[in-house]
Design a protein around this motif. Structure first.
Motif, PDB file in Angstrom:
ATOM      1  N   THR A 141       0.852  -1.190   0.000  1.00  0.00           N
ATOM      2  CA  THR A 141       0.000   0.000   0.000  1.00  0.00           C
ATOM      3  C   THR A 141       0.882   1.232   0.000  1.00  0.00           C
ATOM      4  N   LYS A 142       0.867   1.962  -1.084  1.00  0.00           N
ATOM      5  CA  LYS A 142       1.707   3.149  -1.180  1.00  0.00           C
ATOM      6  C   LYS A 142       1.097   4.283  -0.373  1.00  0.00           C
ATOM      7  N   LEU A 143       1.907   4.941   0.421  1.00  0.00           N
ATOM      8  CA  LEU A 143       1.446   6.070   1.222  1.00  0.00           C
ATOM      9  C   LEU A 143       2.446   7.203   1.092  1.00  0.00           C
ATOM     10  N   ASP A 144       1.982   8.378   0.706  1.00  0.00           N
ATOM     11  CA  ASP A 144       2.844   9.546   0.603  1.00  0.00           C
ATOM     12  C   ASP A 144       2.610  10.449   1.799  1.00  0.00           C
ATOM     13  N   VAL A 145       3.667  10.744   2.534  1.00  0.00           N
ATOM     14  CA  VAL A 145       3.592  11.721   3.616  1.00  0.00           C
ATOM     15  C   VAL A 145       4.332  12.954   3.131  1.00  0.00           C
ATOM     16  N   GLN A 146       3.616  13.948   2.706  1.00  0.00           N
ATOM     17  CA  GLN A 146       4.232  15.076   2.021  1.00  0.00           C
ATOM     18  C   GLN A 146       4.566  16.199   3.001  1.00  0.00           C
ATOM     19  N   ILE A 147       5.680  16.017   3.676  1.00  0.00           N
ATOM     20  CA  ILE A 147       6.169  17.074   4.556  1.00  0.00           C
ATOM     21  C   ILE A 147       7.466  17.642   3.987  1.00  0.00           C
ATOM     22  N   HIS A 148       7.609  17.558   2.693  1.00  0.00           N
ATOM     23  CA  HIS A 148       8.832  17.985   2.032  1.00  0.00           C
ATOM     24  C   HIS A 148       8.954  19.511   2.040  1.00  0.00           C
ATOM     25  N   HIS A 149      10.172  19.968   2.095  1.00  0.00           N
ATOM     26  CA  HIS A 149      10.443  21.405   2.039  1.00  0.00           C
ATOM     27  C   HIS A 149      11.533  21.646   1.004  1.00  0.00           C
ATOM     28  N   TYR A 150      11.369  22.703   0.232  1.00  0.00           N
ATOM     29  CA  TYR A 150      12.332  22.994  -0.834  1.00  0.00           C
ATOM     30  C   TYR A 150      12.655  24.485  -0.839  1.00  0.00           C
ATOM     31  N   GLU A 151      13.927  24.792  -0.979  1.00  0.00           N
ATOM     32  CA  GLU A 151      14.354  26.180  -1.134  1.00  0.00           C
ATOM     33  C   GLU A 151      15.488  26.235  -2.147  1.00  0.00           C
ATOM     34  N   GLU A 152      15.611  27.371  -2.806  1.00  0.00           N
ATOM     35  CA  GLU A 152      16.720  27.558  -3.738  1.00  0.00           C
ATOM     36  C   GLU A 152      17.321  28.939  -3.526  1.00  0.00           C
ATOM     37  N   ARG A 153      18.618  29.025  -3.730  1.00  0.00           N
ATOM     38  CA  ARG A 153      19.344  30.273  -3.535  1.00  0.00           C
ATOM     39  C   ARG A 153      20.426  30.400  -4.610  1.00  0.00           C
ATOM     40  N   SER A 154      20.917  31.611  -4.765  1.00  0.00           N
ATOM     41  CA  SER A 154      22.072  31.849  -5.627  1.00  0.00           C
ATOM     42  C   SER A 154      23.310  31.962  -4.739  1.00  0.00           C
ATOM     43  N   ARG A 155      24.372  31.271  -5.120  1.00  0.00           N
ATOM     44  CA  ARG A 155      25.594  31.290  -4.314  1.00  0.00           C
ATOM     45  C   ARG A 155      26.414  32.549  -4.548  1.00  0.00           C
ATOM     46  N   ASN A 156      26.258  33.151  -5.708  1.00  0.00           N
ATOM     47  CA  ASN A 156      27.034  34.344  -6.033  1.00  0.00           C
ATOM     48  C   ASN A 156      26.274  35.147  -7.080  1.00  0.00           C
ATOM     49  N   GLY A 157      26.836  36.243  -7.534  1.00  0.00           N
ATOM     50  CA  GLY A 157      26.155  37.101  -8.493  1.00  0.00           C
ATOM     51  C   GLY A 157      26.713  36.959  -9.894  1.00  0.00           C
ATOM     52  N   GLY A 158      26.068  37.636 -10.838  1.00  0.00           N
ATOM     53  CA  GLY A 158      26.560  37.631 -12.206  1.00  0.00           C
ATOM     54  C   GLY A 158      25.982  36.521 -13.052  1.00  0.00           C
ATOM     55  N   SER A 159      26.357  36.521 -14.330  1.00  0.00           N
ATOM     56  CA  SER A 159      25.804  35.553 -15.278  1.00  0.00           C
ATOM     57  C   SER A 159      26.306  34.135 -15.037  1.00  0.00           C
ATOM     58  N   ASN A 160      27.391  33.991 -14.300  1.00  0.00           N
ATOM     59  CA  ASN A 160      27.952  32.665 -14.032  1.00  0.00           C
ATOM     60  C   ASN A 160      27.613  32.162 -12.626  1.00  0.00           C
ATOM     61  N   ALA A 161      26.566  32.711 -12.045  1.00  0.00           N
ATOM     62  CA  ALA A 161      26.202  32.343 -10.679  1.00  0.00           C
ATOM     63  C   ALA A 161      25.779  30.881 -10.593  1.00  0.00           C
ATOM     64  N   ASP A 162      26.165  30.240  -9.508  1.00  0.00           N
ATOM     65  CA  ASP A 162      25.730  28.873  -9.232  1.00  0.00           C
ATOM     66  C   ASP A 162      24.453  28.892  -8.404  1.00  0.00           C
ATOM     67  N   ALA A 163      23.613  27.895  -8.620  1.00  0.00           N
ATOM     68  CA  ALA A 163      22.394  27.737  -7.828  1.00  0.00           C
ATOM     69  C   ALA A 163      22.630  26.670  -6.772  1.00  0.00           C
ATOM     70  N   ILE A 164      22.039  26.868  -5.613  1.00  0.00           N
ATOM     71  CA  ILE A 164      22.085  25.861  -4.561  1.00  0.00           C
ATOM     72  C   ILE A 164      20.655  25.555  -4.141  1.00  0.00           C
ATOM     73  N   HIS A 184      24.680  23.546  -8.618  1.00  0.00           N
ATOM     74  CA  HIS A 184      24.935  23.451 -10.057  1.00  0.00           C
ATOM     75  C   HIS A 184      24.621  24.803 -10.691  1.00  0.00           C
ATOM     76  N   SER A 185      25.143  25.026 -11.879  1.00  0.00           N
ATOM     77  CA  SER A 185      24.839  26.273 -12.588  1.00  0.00           C
ATOM     78  C   SER A 185      23.399  26.302 -13.085  1.00  0.00           C
ATOM     79  N   ASN A 186      22.787  25.126 -13.215  1.00  0.00           N
ATOM     80  CA  ASN A 186      21.390  25.014 -13.633  1.00  0.00           C
ATOM     81  C   ASN A 186      20.539  24.668 -12.417  1.00  0.00           C
ATOM     82  N   ILE A 187      19.504  25.463 -12.134  1.00  0.00           N
ATOM     83  CA  ILE A 187      18.721  25.263 -10.921  1.00  0.00           C
ATOM     84  C   ILE A 187      17.969  23.939 -10.943  1.00  0.00           C
ATOM     85  N   VAL A 188      17.536  23.487 -12.128  1.00  0.00           N
ATOM     86  CA  VAL A 188      16.842  22.201 -12.215  1.00  0.00           C
ATOM     87  C   VAL A 188      17.786  21.067 -11.833  1.00  0.00           C
ATOM     88  N   THR A 189      19.004  21.124 -12.369  1.00  0.00           N
ATOM     89  CA  THR A 189      19.996  20.100 -12.037  1.00  0.00           C
ATOM     90  C   THR A 189      20.342  20.147 -10.557  1.00  0.00           C
TER      91      THR A 189
END
Length: 219
Positions: A141-164, A184-189
């Motif tokens: 019996t599959k049960l999902d307990v959705q207490i997930h939390h997600y946040e995203e930030r930029s580690r630095n500025g400029g066009s070459n900024a990395d996402a965390i 990663h440089s790509n927020i999805v990745t």
């Protein structure tokens, strides 16, 4: 959206392989209710696709949630911790009773402690465990307990900024709350890497048999 536009979106989601689709909020409006009934009565839902619950579906999701933060408990509900747990438990029991009256439907139960990020971690775990005790999930019996939390930030500025990306996951196959971080440089990745990071931590907590179950759920 009207029913015609909703139908086009539903057909698109099915065509790209989505298996669990939140097609509408049936109690929100007549349009929402009518659309879900239309999908069921016209037999437009594939056998391997699960939708939000309405009578007549072959596979149905019931999602239970209640606010759990300190402010909501005190100001809105006027309840302490135990009272808030009893609120969730009584609803979970009602869901179980109503589902038992329709055994031909393949039911999937979900629970979310709403406003989780403003809820004490120990209480979030306590109320989720209380609901789990009612539903008594097992591997078939599959049960999902959705207490997930997600946040995203930029580690630095400029066009070459990395996402965390930061992610928090929980599941009935392992104990507690687990966190992951991806950069990663790509927020999805970065988001995917964060999920993999959390799953890797989950694998360290369980035996080999359960590891396979976790990989099937999250990967």
């Amino acid at each position: 959206m009207n029913i015609q536009r909703k139908l086009r979106l539903f057909e698109l989601l099915v065509s790209i392989g989505c298996k669990e689709i939140e097609v509408a909020f049936p109690s929100a409006s007549q349009t929402e209710f009518d659309f879900v009934r239309y999908l069921i009565e016209q037999e437009l839902i594939p056998d391997d696709v699960t939708i939000q619950v309405l009578k007549g579906a072959k596979r149905a999701i019931v999602h239970l949630y209640n606010a759990t933060s300190v402010v909501f408990r005190r100001v809105v509900f006027g309840l302490d911790r135990l009272g808030t747990i009893n609120l969730a438990v009584s609803a979970a029991k009602l869901f179980t009773e109503l589902a038992a009256e329709q055994p031909d439907i393949n039911w999937q139960f979900q629970y979310s402690p709403e406003i989780f990020t403003a809820t004490e971690l120990d209480f979030a775990q306590e109320i989720c465990n209380a609901v789990l005790d009612v539903w008594n999930p097992h591997h078939s019996t599959k049960l999902d307990v959705q207490i997930h939390h997600y946040e995203e930030r930029s580690r630095n500025g400029g066009s070459n900024a990395d996402a965390i990306a930061y992610v928090e996951i929980a599941g009935d196959l392992f104990q507690g709350l687990l966190h992951g971080v991806g950069i990663h440089s790509n927020i999805v990745t970065a988001s995917i890497l964060a999920i993999l990071s959390a799953v890797n931590r989950a694998l360290l907590r369980v035996n080999t048999e359960t590891q396979a179950e976790i990989l099937k759920l999250y990967l």
